[in-house]
Design an enzyme around this catalytic site. Structure first.
Site, PDB file in Angstrom:
ATOM      1  N   SER A   1      19.800  97.509   5.670  1.00  0.00           N
ATOM      2  CA  SER A   1      19.995  96.928   7.006  1.00  0.00           C
ATOM      3  C   SER A   1      19.507  97.808   8.156  1.00  0.00           C
ATOM      4  CB  SER A   1      21.474  96.600   7.223  1.00  0.00           C
ATOM      5  OG  SER A   1      21.796  95.378   6.597  1.00  0.00           O
TER       6      SER A   1
ATOM      7  N   LYS B   1      17.104  96.269  10.578  1.00  0.00           N
ATOM      8  CA  LYS B   1      17.420  95.537  11.810  1.00  0.00           C
ATOM      9  C   LYS B   1      16.962  96.275  13.069  1.00  0.00           C
ATOM     10  CE  LYS B   1      21.223  92.896   9.768  1.00  0.00           C
ATOM     11  NZ  LYS B   1      21.351  93.419   8.409  1.00  0.00           N
TER      12      LYS B   1
ATOM     13  N   SER C   1      26.015  94.489  11.878  1.00  0.00           N
ATOM     14  CA  SER C   1      24.943  94.277  10.905  1.00  0.00           C
ATOM     15  C   SER C   1      24.897  92.842  10.382  1.00  0.00           C
ATOM     16  CB  SER C   1      25.100  95.252   9.726  1.00  0.00           C
ATOM     17  OG  SER C   1      23.891  95.379   9.019  1.00  0.00           O
TER      18      SER C   1
ATOM     19  N   LYS D   1      22.193 102.713  13.406  1.00  0.00           N
ATOM     20  CA  LYS D   1      22.285 101.606  12.460  1.00  0.00           C
ATOM     21  C   LYS D   1      22.582 102.086  11.048  1.00  0.00           C
ATOM     22  CE  LYS D   1      22.287  97.330  11.547  1.00  0.00           C
ATOM     23  NZ  LYS D   1      23.237  97.695  10.467  1.00  0.00           N
TER      24      LYS D   1
END
Length: 439
Positions: free
Chosen positions: A103, A106, A163, A271
């Site tokens: 993720s 992203k 997320s 992130k």
């Protein structure tokens, strides 16, 4: 007989007194609802939640304790710490291996969305329709429901804070019409950033088991991507620094997935990621404010990849970032506003002339390093113009020259008038005589 009756009477009075004494205690016990032996205690919802949180915390601390004596090398497949300002890489392990990024994808997806907003193709206020495919997406989620219409801004927050795979895919389809078309935009963005070694199959970072593929980058390129993202859209750090995402209208409340938020006051993003192949990943960034004179702002980007659990990732990321924050400083060596010397001469007008470095220069260094400078200033012969070079200054790191610049004046300097010179001569003579007669 009379004596026995007196004893019985006294005993009866004592029993009555004792019963009166303990009666209030029984009443208090009844009011407090103290359970009988063997009876289960019925807890309130608040007490049950507090108990649950305490159990979660205790289990987390137990997991962390398993890894606390291990180094980041043992807890990751790759890691990197880099300087945001210069792009210099300070700590590294396997940073050129192509790895699954989960993720952390992203960062790239939202980068593309923000570019579309900047270009005027969409806006933060646009409402995005949630279709059945998006509502059924698994993994981390914003719990989107079919038929909802969600603002672009809310979906960006959901993608970065919790997320949300569903939020990210909703943005992808809104921006490009389909996720496949959005993936092409993601690839184009990487190429624009001169990142050419990659595999990108979707917007979220989820694996595609049908084709046995998932998104991949090198840790070095993930650093370059993150650095460019922060540079172009620093306002996103206001989002990634939020400790939780709350939307009362949707009855949604979840904590930020970044485990270092709150652990360091300097951390303000960026992130997390997780899949079976990628392991637990984290891109974290932290800002240390400079004093504006001797030190400048220091922003570090720390990346850990491939940890086998949340606790292992937490320990590795925390140790790596703490070590770097404790080790490095951004020193302002040459500052055009810093006075290097002040020359006083009766032959000059003005009498006192200030000298400054011409150029600015800052240096990222270890706190244990040693810096110094040497300068050479010419004899000032008027007339001189503002900005004119009157010498040079060199700066050294651990004895090695790292930067040299001119020394300049910031105002015109003329020759002093005859009267000023005579006044200066008399003043000098007076001081000489004063010293002679007072010695």
């Amino acid at each position: 007989m009379k004596k026995n009756l007196k004893k019985i009477y006294a005993l009866a009075l004592a029993i009555i007194f004792l019963l009166g004494t303990f009666a209030p205690l029984k009443t208090l016990a009844a009011d407090s609802e103290v359970p009988a032996e063997g009876e289960e205690v019925e807890l309130t919802e608040e007490e049950l939640e507090a108990k649950r949180q305490a159990e979660i915390k205790a289990e987390w601390e137990r997991q962390v304790k398993k890894y606390i004596n291990k180094d980041p090398d043992q807890l990751t497949t790759a890691y990197l710490v880099g300087d945001y300002a210069s792009g210099e890489i300070l700590e590294e392990k396997n940073i050129d291996d192509l790895v699954a990024i989960a993720s952390t994808t992203k960062i790239l997806s939202i980068y593309v969305v923000l570019d579309e907003i900047k270009a005027g193709h969409i806006s933060l206020d646009d409402k995005v329709y949630i279709d059945k495919e998006i509502s059924r997406l698994g993994g981390s989620s914003y719990k989107l429901k079919e038929g909802e219409e969600i603002p672009v801004e809310d979906l960006i927050k959901a993608a970065l804070i919790v997320s949300g795979n569903d939020a990210t895919k909703a943005l992808a389809k809104y921006v490009a019409g389909s996720e496949e078309a959005f993936v092409e935009k993601m690839k184009a963005k990487l190429e624009e950033l001169n990142i050419t070694n990659y595999q990108i199959i979707n917007s979220s970072g989820l694996p595609n088991y049908n084709i046995d593929k998932q998104n991949m980058l090198t840790t070095r390129d993930l650093f370059y991507l993150s650095r460019a993202f922060i540079k172009d859209y620093p306002e996103m750090l206001k989002i990634t620094s939020m400790k939780e995402l709350v939307n009362l209208e949707r009855d949604f409340k979840e904590e930020n997935t970044n485990p270092l938020l709150g652990e360091f006051p300097q951390v303000d993003g960026l992130k997390t990621g997780y899949t079976g192949l990628a392991g637990r990943c984290l891109v974290a960034t932290a800002l240390v404010k400079g004093d504006g004179e001797k030190t400048k702002d220091l922003r570090l980007i720390s990346i850990t990849m491939g940890s086998n659990s949340d606790a292992a990732r937490y320990v590795a990321a925390k140790k790596l970032l703490k070590k770097s924050l404790d080790t490095y400083v951004y020193e302002s060596l040459s500052n055009p506003n810093t006075l290097i010397a002040s020359i006083e001469d009766d032959k000059l007008d003005p009498k006192e002339v200030n000298i400054y470095p011409k150029e600015e220069f800052s240096l990222l260094r270890k706190k244990s390093d040693f810096t110094n400078s040497t300068n050479t200033i010419e004899e000032l012969e008027p007339p001189l113009k503002a900005g004119q070079t009157v010498g040079t200054i060199s700066y050294y790191l651990n004895g090695e020259e790292v930067f040299t610049t001119d020394l300049i004046i910031k105002q015109d300097v003329l020759e002093a008038s005859i009267l000023r010179k005579i006044q200066g001569l008399y003043a000098s003579l007076y001081m000489s005589l004063f010293k002679i007669f007072n010695s």
